[in-house]
Scaffold this motif. Structure first.
Motif, PDB file in Angstrom:
ATOM      1  N   ARG A 101       0.791  -1.181   0.160  1.00 39.56           N
ATOM      2  CA  ARG A 101      -0.023   0.080   0.030  1.00 39.56           C
ATOM      3  C   ARG A 101       0.694   1.298   0.027  1.00 39.56           C
ATOM      4  NH1 ARG A 101      -2.513  -4.023   2.005  1.00 39.56           N
ATOM      5  NH2 ARG A 101      -4.646  -4.250   1.750  1.00 39.56           N
ATOM      6  N   ALA A 102       1.822   1.400   0.827  1.00 40.57           N
ATOM      7  CA  ALA A 102       2.702   2.562   0.737  1.00 40.57           C
ATOM      8  C   ALA A 102       3.419   2.698  -0.346  1.00 40.57           C
ATOM      9  CB  ALA A 102       3.659   2.540   2.173  1.00 40.57           C
ATOM     10  N   ARG A 103       3.992   1.528  -0.873  1.00 38.13           N
ATOM     11  CA  ARG A 103       4.801   1.765  -2.210  1.00 38.13           C
ATOM     12  C   ARG A 103       3.818   2.278  -3.186  1.00 38.13           C
ATOM     13  NH1 ARG A 103       9.244   0.537  -4.304  1.00 38.13           N
ATOM     14  NH2 ARG A 103       9.348   0.349  -6.675  1.00 38.13           N
ATOM     15  N   LYS A 104       2.485   1.881  -3.304  1.00 35.19           N
ATOM     16  CA  LYS A 104       1.592   2.341  -4.357  1.00 35.19           C
ATOM     17  C   LYS A 104       1.266   3.652  -4.116  1.00 35.19           C
ATOM     18  CE  LYS A 104      -0.143  -2.143  -5.441  1.00 35.19           C
ATOM     19  NZ  LYS A 104      -1.000  -3.301  -5.126  1.00 35.19           N
ATOM     20  N   LEU A 105       1.175   4.180  -2.960  1.00 34.73           N
ATOM     21  CA  LEU A 105       0.680   5.648  -2.664  1.00 34.73           C
ATOM     22  C   LEU A 105       2.135   6.415  -3.260  1.00 34.73           C
ATOM     23  CD1 LEU A 105      -1.259   5.441   0.575  1.00 34.73           C
ATOM     24  CD2 LEU A 105      -2.140   6.064  -1.869  1.00 34.73           C
ATOM     25  N   CYS A 106       3.215   5.839  -2.704  1.00 34.88           N
ATOM     26  CA  CYS A 106       4.493   6.751  -3.282  1.00 34.88           C
ATOM     27  C   CYS A 106       4.482   6.837  -4.890  1.00 34.88           C
ATOM     28  CB  CYS A 106       5.606   6.049  -2.729  1.00 34.88           C
ATOM     29  SG  CYS A 106       5.917   6.283  -0.853  1.00 34.88           S
ATOM     30  N   ASP A 107       4.330   5.569  -5.488  1.00 30.81           N
ATOM     31  CA  ASP A 107       4.321   5.722  -6.893  1.00 30.81           C
ATOM     32  C   ASP A 107       3.135   6.591  -7.488  1.00 30.81           C
ATOM     33  OD1 ASP A 107       6.152   3.797  -7.019  1.00 30.81           O
ATOM     34  OD2 ASP A 107       4.975   2.115  -7.204  1.00 30.81           O
ATOM     35  N   PHE A 108       2.039   6.726  -6.792  1.00 31.54           N
ATOM     36  CA  PHE A 108       0.987   7.647  -7.218  1.00 31.54           C
ATOM     37  C   PHE A 108       1.734   9.027  -7.138  1.00 31.54           C
ATOM     38  CE2 PHE A 108      -2.053  10.709  -5.966  1.00 31.54           C
ATOM     39  CZ  PHE A 108      -3.155  10.686  -6.843  1.00 31.54           C
ATOM     40  N   SER A 109       2.279   9.495  -6.281  1.00 30.71           N
ATOM     41  CA  SER A 109       2.841  10.823  -5.887  1.00 30.71           C
ATOM     42  C   SER A 109       3.780  11.040  -6.860  1.00 30.71           C
ATOM     43  CB  SER A 109       3.582  10.991  -4.419  1.00 30.71           C
ATOM     44  OG  SER A 109       4.920  10.142  -4.451  1.00 30.71           O
ATOM     45  N   LYS A 110       4.758   9.890  -7.323  1.00 34.52           N
ATOM     46  CA  LYS A 110       5.562  10.128  -8.668  1.00 34.52           C
ATOM     47  C   LYS A 110       5.020  10.435  -9.737  1.00 34.52           C
ATOM     48  CE  LYS A 110       9.167   7.313  -8.798  1.00 34.52           C
ATOM     49  NZ  LYS A 110       9.990   5.963  -8.761  1.00 34.52           N
ATOM     50  N   LYS A 111       3.944   9.677 -10.307  1.00 31.25           N
ATOM     51  CA  LYS A 111       3.009   9.848 -11.301  1.00 31.25           C
ATOM     52  C   LYS A 111       2.503  11.228 -11.299  1.00 31.25           C
ATOM     53  CE  LYS A 111      -0.663   7.873 -13.844  1.00 31.25           C
ATOM     54  NZ  LYS A 111      -2.012   8.154 -13.938  1.00 31.25           N
ATOM     55  N   VAL A 112       1.881  11.870 -10.235  1.00 36.42           N
ATOM     56  CA  VAL A 112       1.456  13.129 -10.205  1.00 36.42           C
ATOM     57  C   VAL A 112       2.544  14.144 -10.410  1.00 36.42           C
ATOM     58  CG1 VAL A 112       0.423  15.050  -8.722  1.00 36.42           C
ATOM     59  CG2 VAL A 112      -0.500  12.598  -8.795  1.00 36.42           C
ATOM     60  N   SER A 113       3.656  13.847  -9.928  1.00 38.13           N
ATOM     61  CA  SER A 113       4.899  14.984 -10.119  1.00 38.13           C
ATOM     62  C   SER A 113       5.332  14.897 -11.638  1.00 38.13           C
ATOM     63  CB  SER A 113       5.866  14.441  -9.090  1.00 38.13           C
ATOM     64  OG  SER A 113       7.031  15.189  -9.565  1.00 38.13           O
ATOM     65  N   ASP A 114       5.261  13.625 -12.263  1.00 34.57           N
ATOM     66  CA  ASP A 114       5.575  13.435 -13.572  1.00 34.57           C
ATOM     67  C   ASP A 114       4.707  14.067 -14.516  1.00 34.57           C
ATOM     68  OD1 ASP A 114       8.024  12.272 -12.977  1.00 34.57           O
ATOM     69  OD2 ASP A 114       7.287  10.135 -13.412  1.00 34.57           O
ATOM     70  N   GLU A 115       3.367  13.988 -14.305  1.00 34.25           N
ATOM     71  CA  GLU A 115       2.307  14.694 -14.998  1.00 34.25           C
ATOM     72  C   GLU A 115       2.137  16.011 -14.962  1.00 34.25           C
ATOM     73  OE1 GLU A 115      -1.415  12.391 -14.137  1.00 34.25           O
ATOM     74  OE2 GLU A 115      -0.737  10.588 -15.286  1.00 34.25           O
ATOM     75  N   LEU A 116       2.231  16.763 -13.829  1.00 33.95           N
ATOM     76  CA  LEU A 116       2.374  18.097 -13.698  1.00 33.95           C
ATOM     77  C   LEU A 116       3.663  18.683 -13.955  1.00 33.95           C
ATOM     78  CD1 LEU A 116       0.563  18.391 -10.069  1.00 33.95           C
ATOM     79  CD2 LEU A 116      -0.382  18.830 -12.374  1.00 33.95           C
ATOM     80  N   GLY A 117       4.707  17.980 -14.180  1.00 34.50           N
ATOM     81  CA  GLY A 117       6.215  18.479 -14.547  1.00 34.50           C
ATOM     82  C   GLY A 117       6.780  19.374 -13.411  1.00 34.50           C
ATOM     83  N   ILE A 118       6.411  19.217 -12.175  1.00 36.04           N
ATOM     84  CA  ILE A 118       6.881  19.893 -10.910  1.00 36.04           C
ATOM     85  C   ILE A 118       7.473  18.958  -9.925  1.00 36.04           C
ATOM     86  CG2 ILE A 118       5.472  22.058 -11.290  1.00 36.04           C
ATOM     87  CD1 ILE A 118       3.695  20.762  -8.942  1.00 36.04           C
ATOM     88  N   PRO A 119       8.631  19.264  -9.302  1.00 37.90           N
ATOM     89  CA  PRO A 119       9.354  18.446  -8.479  1.00 37.90           C
ATOM     90  C   PRO A 119       8.565  18.149  -7.261  1.00 37.90           C
ATOM     91  CG  PRO A 119      10.585  20.471  -8.654  1.00 37.90           C
ATOM     92  CD  PRO A 119       9.308  20.705  -9.431  1.00 37.90           C
ATOM     93  N   LEU A 120       8.585  16.771  -6.757  1.00 40.13           N
ATOM     94  CA  LEU A 120       8.075  16.275  -5.550  1.00 40.13           C
ATOM     95  C   LEU A 120       9.039  16.511  -4.339  1.00 40.13           C
ATOM     96  CD1 LEU A 120       6.081  14.567  -4.040  1.00 40.13           C
ATOM     97  CD2 LEU A 120       7.054  12.711  -4.901  1.00 40.13           C
ATOM     98  N   THR A 121       8.493  16.973  -3.320  1.00 44.85           N
ATOM     99  CA  THR A 121       9.343  16.664  -1.836  1.00 44.85           C
ATOM    100  C   THR A 121       8.290  15.809  -1.097  1.00 44.85           C
ATOM    101  OG1 THR A 121       8.192  18.733  -1.007  1.00 44.85           O
ATOM    102  CG2 THR A 121      10.195  19.087  -2.110  1.00 44.85           C
ATOM    103  N   ILE A 122       9.151  15.010  -0.570  1.00 47.71           N
ATOM    104  CA  ILE A 122       8.388  13.578   0.183  1.00 47.71           C
ATOM    105  C   ILE A 122       9.532  13.287   1.185  1.00 47.71           C
ATOM    106  CG2 ILE A 122       9.085  11.901  -1.471  1.00 47.71           C
ATOM    107  CD1 ILE A 122       6.530  10.815  -0.640  1.00 47.71           C
ATOM    108  N   GLY A 123       8.804  12.785   2.350  1.00 49.15           N
ATOM    109  CA  GLY A 123       9.936  12.305   3.429  1.00 49.15           C
ATOM    110  C   GLY A 123       9.234  11.666   4.387  1.00 49.15           C
ATOM    111  N   VAL A 124      10.193  11.281   5.555  1.00 55.69           N
ATOM    112  CA  VAL A 124       9.850  10.541   6.759  1.00 55.69           C
ATOM    113  C   VAL A 124       9.830  11.559   7.865  1.00 55.69           C
ATOM    114  CG1 VAL A 124      10.167   8.503   8.108  1.00 55.69           C
ATOM    115  CG2 VAL A 124      10.622   8.398   5.579  1.00 55.69           C
ATOM    116  N   LEU A 125       8.877  11.626   8.530  1.00 50.50           N
ATOM    117  CA  LEU A 125       8.861  12.522   9.540  1.00 50.50           C
ATOM    118  C   LEU A 125       8.248  11.308  10.790  1.00 50.50           C
ATOM    119  CD1 LEU A 125       9.853  14.881  11.670  1.00 50.50           C
ATOM    120  CD2 LEU A 125       7.742  15.732  10.815  1.00 50.50           C
TER     121      LEU A 125
END
Length: 163
Positions: A101-125
C-alpha cells in the motif's frame, strides 16, 4: 484481496475517510496537538483538486485503507511551484497485509509529479519504524536529499502527554 486493491484520486465524497485517516496519522506521528479545522483546510481543497490532490488506497466502495495528501505550493525562496507531500498514512490494520500500500501511494505521488512537471518533496517524519520507511523511500525515490530533525519533542509526543 490485493487483486481488488486500487489507488484512486480522492474526491469530496471521501472527506470522512480522509479526516479519520488524518486524525489517526496525527495520533501516531504528530508532535503537536492537531487542529481539525486546519486539517480540513488542507484536505478539502486537495479533494477538490484545488492546488492539490489526494491518492486513496483500498477496495473501492469500502473504507479507505490509506492515503497520500499532496499539495501544490512554493518554497519560501521561490515562486516556482512544487508538489509537497503532507502525509502518507496506512491505517495500522493494513500495514501487515499484502499489497504494498505505501509503495503504491508513493508511486502515485511520482506519477502526479511527472504529469504536472513539477518536483516532488517527500520524506519521513516519524520515530516509529523509521529505518524501514527510509529504506522503502530510498528504493522508490533514490538517495535522500538531507535529513530532518526534531528537537525538544518526538513524533507522537502530544498524544502521550494527553494520556
Amino acid at each position: 484481496m490485493s487483486e481488488e486493491l486500487k489507488v484512486w484520486v480522492g474526491g469530496p465524497d471521501d472527506i470522512h475517510d480522509m479526516m479519520d485517516l488524518a486524525m489517526a496519522a496525527c495520533e501516531e506521528n504528530g508532535f503537536v496537538v492537531p487542529n481539525q479545522v486546519k486539517l480540513l483546510n488542507e484536505i478539502w481543497p486537495a479533494l477538490n483538486r484545488d492546488k492539490g490532490i489526494v491518492g486513496i488506497i483500498g477496495v473501492p466502495g469500502e473504507k479507505a485503507q490509506g492515503a497520500i495528501l499532496l499539495r501544490i505550493c512554493n518554497t519560501w525562496y521561490s515562486e516556482d511551484e512544487i508538489l509537497e507531500e503532507r502525509a502518507v498514512f496506512i491505517h495500522p490494520d493494513y500495514r501487515a497485509a499484502k499489497g504494498g500500500r505505501a509503495r503504491k501511494l508513493c508511486d502515485f505521488s511520482k506519477k502526479v509529479s511527472d504529469e504536472l512537471g513539477i518536483p516532488l518533496t517527500i520524506g519521513v517524519l516519524s520515530n516509529q519504524r523509521t529505518s524501514g520507511k527510509i529504506r522503502m523511500y530510498e528504493r522508490i525515490f533514490g538517495p535522500p536529499s538531507g535529513a530532518y530533525f526534531l528537537y525538544g519533542t518526538r513524533t507522537g509526543a502530544w498524544k502521550q502527554a494527553a494520556e
